[in-house]
Motif scaffolding. Structure first.
Motif, mmCIF file in Angstrom:
data_model
loop_
_atom_site.group_PDB
_atom_site.id
_atom_site.type_symbol
_atom_site.label_atom_id
_atom_site.label_comp_id
_atom_site.label_asym_id
_atom_site.label_seq_id
_atom_site.Cartn_x
_atom_site.Cartn_y
_atom_site.Cartn_z
ATOM 1 N N TYR A 1 44.305 37.667 29.718
ATOM 2 C CA TYR A 1 44.922 38.539 30.715
ATOM 3 C C TYR A 1 45.703 39.701 30.110
ATOM 4 O O TYR A 1 46.292 40.506 30.836
ATOM 5 C CB TYR A 1 45.869 37.730 31.609
ATOM 6 C CG TYR A 1 46.880 36.920 30.831
ATOM 7 C CD1 TYR A 1 47.950 37.519 30.170
ATOM 8 C CD2 TYR A 1 46.751 35.540 30.733
ATOM 9 C CE1 TYR A 1 48.859 36.775 29.447
ATOM 10 C CE2 TYR A 1 47.660 34.783 30.015
ATOM 11 C CZ TYR A 1 48.713 35.410 29.375
ATOM 12 O OH TYR A 1 49.610 34.667 28.649
ATOM 13 N N CYS A 2 45.735 39.824 28.804
ATOM 14 C CA CYS A 2 46.628 40.794 28.145
ATOM 15 C C CYS A 2 46.285 42.227 28.547
ATOM 16 O O CYS A 2 45.168 42.705 28.340
ATOM 17 C CB CYS A 2 46.542 40.648 26.631
ATOM 18 S SG CYS A 2 47.675 41.757 25.752
ATOM 19 N N TYR A 3 47.287 42.944 29.075
ATOM 20 C CA TYR A 3 47.070 44.321 29.539
ATOM 21 C C TYR A 3 46.735 45.276 28.400
ATOM 22 O O TYR A 3 46.148 46.333 28.621
ATOM 23 C CB TYR A 3 48.304 44.826 30.291
ATOM 24 C CG TYR A 3 49.570 44.875 29.463
ATOM 25 C CD1 TYR A 3 49.872 45.973 28.658
ATOM 26 C CD2 TYR A 3 50.474 43.816 29.493
ATOM 27 C CE1 TYR A 3 51.031 46.009 27.893
ATOM 28 C CE2 TYR A 3 51.630 43.850 28.725
ATOM 29 C CZ TYR A 3 51.908 44.943 27.944
ATOM 30 O OH TYR A 3 53.058 44.972 27.180
ATOM 31 N N ILE B 1 58.232 33.901 32.445
ATOM 32 C CA ILE B 1 57.063 33.342 33.130
ATOM 33 C C ILE B 1 56.198 34.538 33.476
ATOM 34 O O ILE B 1 56.230 35.077 34.580
ATOM 35 C CB ILE B 1 57.477 32.541 34.375
ATOM 36 C CG1 ILE B 1 58.517 31.482 33.989
ATOM 37 C CG2 ILE B 1 56.259 31.868 35.009
ATOM 38 C CD1 ILE B 1 59.036 30.676 35.169
ATOM 39 N N SER B 2 55.449 34.969 32.487
ATOM 40 C CA SER B 2 54.767 36.257 32.564
ATOM 41 C C SER B 2 53.438 36.214 31.811
ATOM 42 O O SER B 2 53.443 36.116 30.586
ATOM 43 C CB SER B 2 55.672 37.341 31.973
ATOM 44 O OG SER B 2 55.010 38.565 31.874
ATOM 45 N N PRO B 3 52.336 36.296 32.565
ATOM 46 C CA PRO B 3 52.281 36.328 34.024
ATOM 47 C C PRO B 3 52.383 34.921 34.600
ATOM 48 O O PRO B 3 52.123 33.936 33.898
ATOM 49 C CB PRO B 3 50.899 36.909 34.299
ATOM 50 C CG PRO B 3 50.071 36.381 33.167
ATOM 51 C CD PRO B 3 50.987 36.407 31.966
ATOM 52 N N VAL B 4 52.753 34.835 35.868
ATOM 53 C CA VAL B 4 52.791 33.536 36.532
ATOM 54 C C VAL B 4 51.389 32.937 36.544
ATOM 55 O O VAL B 4 50.441 33.554 37.018
ATOM 56 C CB VAL B 4 53.296 33.674 37.985
ATOM 57 C CG1 VAL B 4 53.067 32.373 38.744
ATOM 58 C CG2 VAL B 4 54.765 34.043 38.002
ATOM 59 N N GLY C 1 48.228 46.130 38.966
ATOM 60 C CA GLY C 1 47.171 45.135 39.062
ATOM 61 C C GLY C 1 45.779 45.626 38.724
ATOM 62 O O GLY C 1 44.847 44.826 38.618
ATOM 63 N N LYS C 2 45.605 46.932 38.527
ATOM 64 C CA LYS C 2 44.268 47.470 38.281
ATOM 65 C C LYS C 2 43.715 47.018 36.928
ATOM 66 O O LYS C 2 42.524 46.740 36.800
ATOM 67 C CB LYS C 2 44.295 48.991 38.364
ATOM 68 C CG LYS C 2 44.573 49.518 39.772
ATOM 69 C CD LYS C 2 44.593 51.033 39.804
ATOM 70 C CE LYS C 2 44.897 51.535 41.219
ATOM 71 N NZ LYS C 2 44.967 53.017 41.273
ATOM 72 N N ARG C 3 44.590 46.955 35.903
ATOM 73 C CA ARG C 3 44.115 46.479 34.601
ATOM 74 C C ARG C 3 43.681 45.020 34.701
ATOM 75 O O ARG C 3 42.657 44.631 34.129
ATOM 76 C CB ARG C 3 45.216 46.639 33.558
ATOM 77 C CG ARG C 3 45.442 48.067 33.088
ATOM 78 C CD ARG C 3 46.620 48.155 32.152
ATOM 79 N NE ARG C 3 46.819 49.501 31.618
ATOM 80 C CZ ARG C 3 47.968 49.966 31.170
ATOM 81 N NH1 ARG C 3 49.048 49.189 31.176
ATOM 82 N NH2 ARG C 3 48.073 51.190 30.703
ATOM 83 N N SER C 4 44.458 44.224 35.401
ATOM 84 C CA SER C 4 44.113 42.808 35.551
ATOM 85 C C SER C 4 42.794 42.641 36.293
ATOM 86 O O SER C 4 41.991 41.755 35.968
ATOM 87 C CB SER C 4 45.237 42.074 36.301
ATOM 88 O OG SER C 4 46.448 42.112 35.549
#
Length: 283
Positions: A41-43, A191-194, A225-228
């Protein structure tokens, strides 16, 4: 996995803080470029630092061999100009890569910070190796503001293995948090990301952290949220039957749950509350 590693001489080590860090930080500091933890998930996978590489994210690492020297020189220049130095380590890598055991780049920076302290420094990591440097951190906290933030995105090892298979185990991170906290160092759990967690997660953090910061794939990837989405996170959550955890308001629900079990004052949410200790004494 074979990691392509090379030593480089960086022109600078301090980068002016912008975007998500523009909440009181003046600079970010990255001892390395690249990251061998390779979280799915790393941006940073969607940032220019990776875009111009022909090696996939997680399979390359640049070691900034002159990082400590650069820090000293650049910090002294800031002092001469009377400029503040609130530093975030690290924004695009983890300062406690496995190779750090050998290179000690981050440790050498901390040694310079003890001699030439900034105004404030926050260390963001998921690497239990940070406990090696408790001796320096104890000295540093007496010379400047210091916060050590440990990423613990879930308390479920099987979820960690799904989203971040090469990152350190959760139990090791919790143990490191306790050691840091017991040493009198101000600790934060990020807590990143949840990610999906058990009902006992708040209890597992009780007594080993001074603050809890909650962030999500939608609010914390730097592009709403677009990168995710480009990284396929919605699809991954759906494939695993976890879609209820991929919501724009999940941070609010998680914060509400944690406040039922822990003092509300220690719970912080997203960018607006991410780094409030820059403005308040470390107590």
């Amino acid at each position: 996995m074979q990691i392509q590693q090379r030593e480089i001489s960086a022109k600078k080590i301090l980068t002016e803080a912008t975007g998500y860090l523009d909440v009181g930080f003046t600079h970010s500091l990255n001892p390395y470029s690249g990251c061998s933890f390779s979280c799915r998930y790393c941006y940073v996978r969607e940032m220019p630092i990776q875009e111009f590489r022909n090696v996939p994210w997680g399979e390359w690492l640049d070691i900034k061999k002159n990082a400590a020297e650069n820090y000293r020189d650049e910090l002294l220049k800031l002092r001469k100009k009377g400029k503040p130095s609130n530093i975030f380590i690290s924004s695009a890598t983890d300062p406690y890569q496995p190779i750090e055991r050998k290179t000690a780049i981050t440790r050498s920076i901390l040694e310079e910070m003890v001699q030439h302290p900034p105004d404030f420094v926050q260390i963001q990591t998921r690497g239990p190796l940070i406990t090696r440097d408790i001796d320096l951190l104890v000295k540093l906290k007496d010379k400047c503001g210091l916060l050590v933030s440990m990423t613990v995105e879930t308390d479920r090892e099987e979820i960690k293995r799904l989203f971040a298979p090469l990152a350190p185990g959760i139990k090791l991170r919790l143990k490191a948090l306790k050691q840091l906290h017991d040493a009198g160092i101000f600790t934060q759990t990020a807590i990143s990301p949840v990610l999906p967690f058990t009902p006992d997660f708040p209890e597992r953090l009780s007594g080993i952290t001074d603050a809890i910061w909650i962030d999500t794939l939608s609010t914390g990837d730097g592009s709403f949220g677009k990168r995710s989405e480009r990284l396929g996170m919605p699809e991954l959550f759906e494939e695993q039957g976890l879609s209820k955890w991929y919501r724009n308001d999940i941070h609010q629900s998680v914060a509400k749950y944690f406040r039922k079990h822990l003092p509300g004052v220690i719970i912080r949410v997203s960018k607006e509350e991410a780094f409030p200790l820059l403005k308040h004494p470390l107590t």
